[in-house]
Scaffold this motif. Structure first.
Motif, mmCIF file in Angstrom:
data_model
loop_
_atom_site.group_PDB
_atom_site.id
_atom_site.type_symbol
_atom_site.label_atom_id
_atom_site.label_comp_id
_atom_site.label_asym_id
_atom_site.label_seq_id
_atom_site.Cartn_x
_atom_site.Cartn_y
_atom_site.Cartn_z
ATOM 1 N N GLY A 244 0.860 -1.184 0.000
ATOM 2 C CA GLY A 244 0.000 0.000 0.000
ATOM 3 C C GLY A 244 0.888 1.223 0.000
ATOM 4 O O GLY A 244 1.822 1.301 0.795
ATOM 5 N N LEU A 245 0.609 2.166 -0.909
ATOM 6 C CA LEU A 245 1.490 3.338 -1.032
ATOM 7 C C LEU A 245 0.688 4.633 -0.974
ATOM 8 O O LEU A 245 0.791 5.494 -1.849
ATOM 9 C CB LEU A 245 2.302 3.252 -2.330
ATOM 10 N N GLY A 246 -0.112 4.767 0.077
ATOM 11 C CA GLY A 246 -0.921 5.971 0.256
ATOM 12 C C GLY A 246 -0.191 7.022 1.083
ATOM 13 O O GLY A 246 1.043 7.051 1.109
ATOM 14 N N ALA B 225 1.451 -1.606 -4.586
ATOM 15 C CA ALA B 225 0.092 -1.157 -4.324
ATOM 16 C C ALA B 225 -0.823 -1.945 -5.237
ATOM 17 O O ALA B 225 -0.392 -2.435 -6.284
ATOM 18 C CB ALA B 225 -0.044 0.339 -4.591
ATOM 19 N N GLY C 49 -3.192 9.120 -1.154
ATOM 20 C CA GLY C 49 -2.459 8.736 -2.353
ATOM 21 C C GLY C 49 -0.958 8.957 -2.229
ATOM 22 O O GLY C 49 -0.489 9.636 -1.312
ATOM 23 N N PRO C 50 -0.182 8.369 -3.173
ATOM 24 C CA PRO C 50 1.284 8.347 -3.086
ATOM 25 C C PRO C 50 1.941 9.722 -3.189
ATOM 26 O O PRO C 50 3.053 9.905 -2.742
ATOM 27 C CB PRO C 50 1.702 7.470 -4.271
#
Lengths: 325, 325
Positions: free
Chosen positions: B13-15, B38, B133-134
């Motif tokens: 996960g790359l939030g 992600a 978000g990233p």
């Protein structure tokens, strides 16, 4: 110095709004006499010490003498009494205005005491911070904020336009509406949210199984935003709720109904209901930012005391969909 | 470069949280390999484009290969599935952690899939913004924020201490507590406030007699603070509520009880009840500011787009009593 809409402005009450108006009048470069008074001797002393007005008087009668514009900056519940007190001392042709968060009840309380040849033009600048008192004012408080005016029948248009010029001159956008509509709109955008914030903070304070230090230390997870709202002046807010009963109770009723529906969705595990609801509310935020009524900087752009690097620029677009969070 | 607590950290996960952790690891000057993945291809593409990790992989299995620390940064409801997927690929002796806002349900979902010789140490950094978000991450997000760890029985103390050093190294204060207690505390400081904010924004959006533009333009009177909270990631929050049902519903029950008491005070005109309640809630705000968990600058120090002058210094003491407001 430029020609001011009024040559002499008097303030009754010298809290956040009045002191900000004083600073804003100076910043506008108007050649305008400012007088003021406050009920508490401490407030008057501070106002004198910081040179807020040209003259701080001990009585409201003295403050309004010769004023072209008198602005009532006291809690909503005190407006009627103040109006009764100043009525015999008002200059013929003067305009009385106010900055109360409720308009219907203030009109009802003020107009019976209004002398002939004096105009009452109700107004409400939608601006403020959680701080209060004569030291809390600053000149830019009204920049790009709305001031709602709710003129009553029979007021000369030229006088309404003059007060409009005054508010525009100190940075506000002016809009006109009916007093009843104002009170409903504000119940939605201000009064109900404040009561809800006060309630949530009170619940946290009450909870015996969660310590006060836990509530404080772990507040950054959302709660602290509520505590800012719930730090607003208690007298002012007591009066707001007591004087906008019907609209506030109506909105709270709608709120409770909706909250119960969401609680039921949690209880029954209806994730779709929750997801749809939470998606819808994002759009309103976008509208507020586009209208220049809030910053898009993360977390209002607030910077923690130990933070050495700034957050990213406000124009960084959030990705449409995030997996983490 | 200084010696890092882990030589290789993997993010699933790359939030907002994961991307902030990536930036914070770089800022700490650690010689540490970062891999990540992600679920959405769009998120992976953005992460590659901005160079978030040393390597962005298409599968979680690849991302965790050889990692000493694997951090699950997906919505709470997705944790179990992710753990099941990565389990066969974990390095012996690795630590798996997470950043979920709920701890009890995550422990229940994750531990059944945990291979022997791999540790799961649940953690929750109390930090975030309304963005996701990233692209939304930044290195200082965790500065002076708390990270709560809820270690489970049988985890070696040395491994817990190592994760503690990791979080401390990227700026956080670490505290340890029981998972159930965590979930109750967060229900108070985060989950209930978020649901309430979502509800209030939804009500405003629904109200036919108040136009959307009125809600937006006049939001500065309090409402806009709610809209920021209600702009948080819908998937994340759906999962929080579904996975912390009991505590959230309990706090909402207390909230409703208190709200009804205040509504009755408004209806019956009991000003003393309102005033006392509103006075009490001010103290909590003071505690939060003293604990360095929020700014005392008026209105969070946010500056409107058209504001040319700053608000007064944060250390200006508010007067004890104000007449205006």
């Amino acid at each position: 110095m430029s020609r001011p809409p009024y040559d002499h402005v008097a303030f009754i009450g010298l809290g956040l709004i009045a002191s900000s108006m004083c600073h804003a009048i100076r910043a506008a470069g108007w050649d305008c006499t400012i007088t003021g008074t406050a009920r508490s001797a401490e407030t008057r002393d501070i106002a004198r010490e910081i040179g807020l007005c040209d003259r701080v008087t001990d009585s409201a009668a003295e403050a309004v003498e010769g004023a072209d514009l008198v602005v009532l900056c006291v809690p909503v519940g005190a407006m009627g009494g103040v109006m009764e007190e100043i009525a015999p001392h008002l200059k013929p042709g003067a305009t009385v205005s106010d900055v109360g968060s409720v308009k219907g009840a203030v009109i009802e309380a003020v107009t019976p005491h209004l002398p002939d040849g004096v105009w009452f033009i109700p107004a409400h600048p939608l601006a403020g911070t959680e701080h209060s008192g004569p030291r809390s004012g600053f000149a830019t408080l009204f920049q790009n904020r709305w001031c709602l005016m709710t003129p009553i029948e029979g007021t000369p248009e030229a006088e309404v336009a003059r007060l409009d010029r005054f508010w525009t001159g100190i940075g506000a956008n002016v809009d006109m509406m009916d007093a009843d509509h104002h009170d409903l709109v504000l119940a939605v955008t201000s009064h109900a949210p404040h009561l809800i914030a006060y309630t949530m903070v009170g619940v946290a304070d009450d909870l015996r199984r969660v310590t006060a230090s836990e509530v404080i230390n772990y507040s950054a997870a959302g709660f602290r935003d509520f505590t800012r709202i719930a730090a607003s002046d208690p007298t002012m807010w007591r009066d707001v709720f007591l004087n906008n009963k019907a609209a506030t109770l109506e909105i709270l009723g709608r709120f409770t109904e909706e909250l119960f529906a969401l609680q039921r969705a949690i209880r029954t595990g209806d994730g779709d209901h929750l997801f749809d609801y939470f998606t819808r509310t994002r759009d309103i935020r976008r509208g507020i930012i586009d209208a220049g009524q809030d910053t898009d900087a993360p977390d209002f752009g607030r910077v923690g005391p130990d933070t050495s690097k700034a957050a990213p620029a406000a124009d960084t677009p959030p990705a449409k969909r995030s997996q983490g969070g």
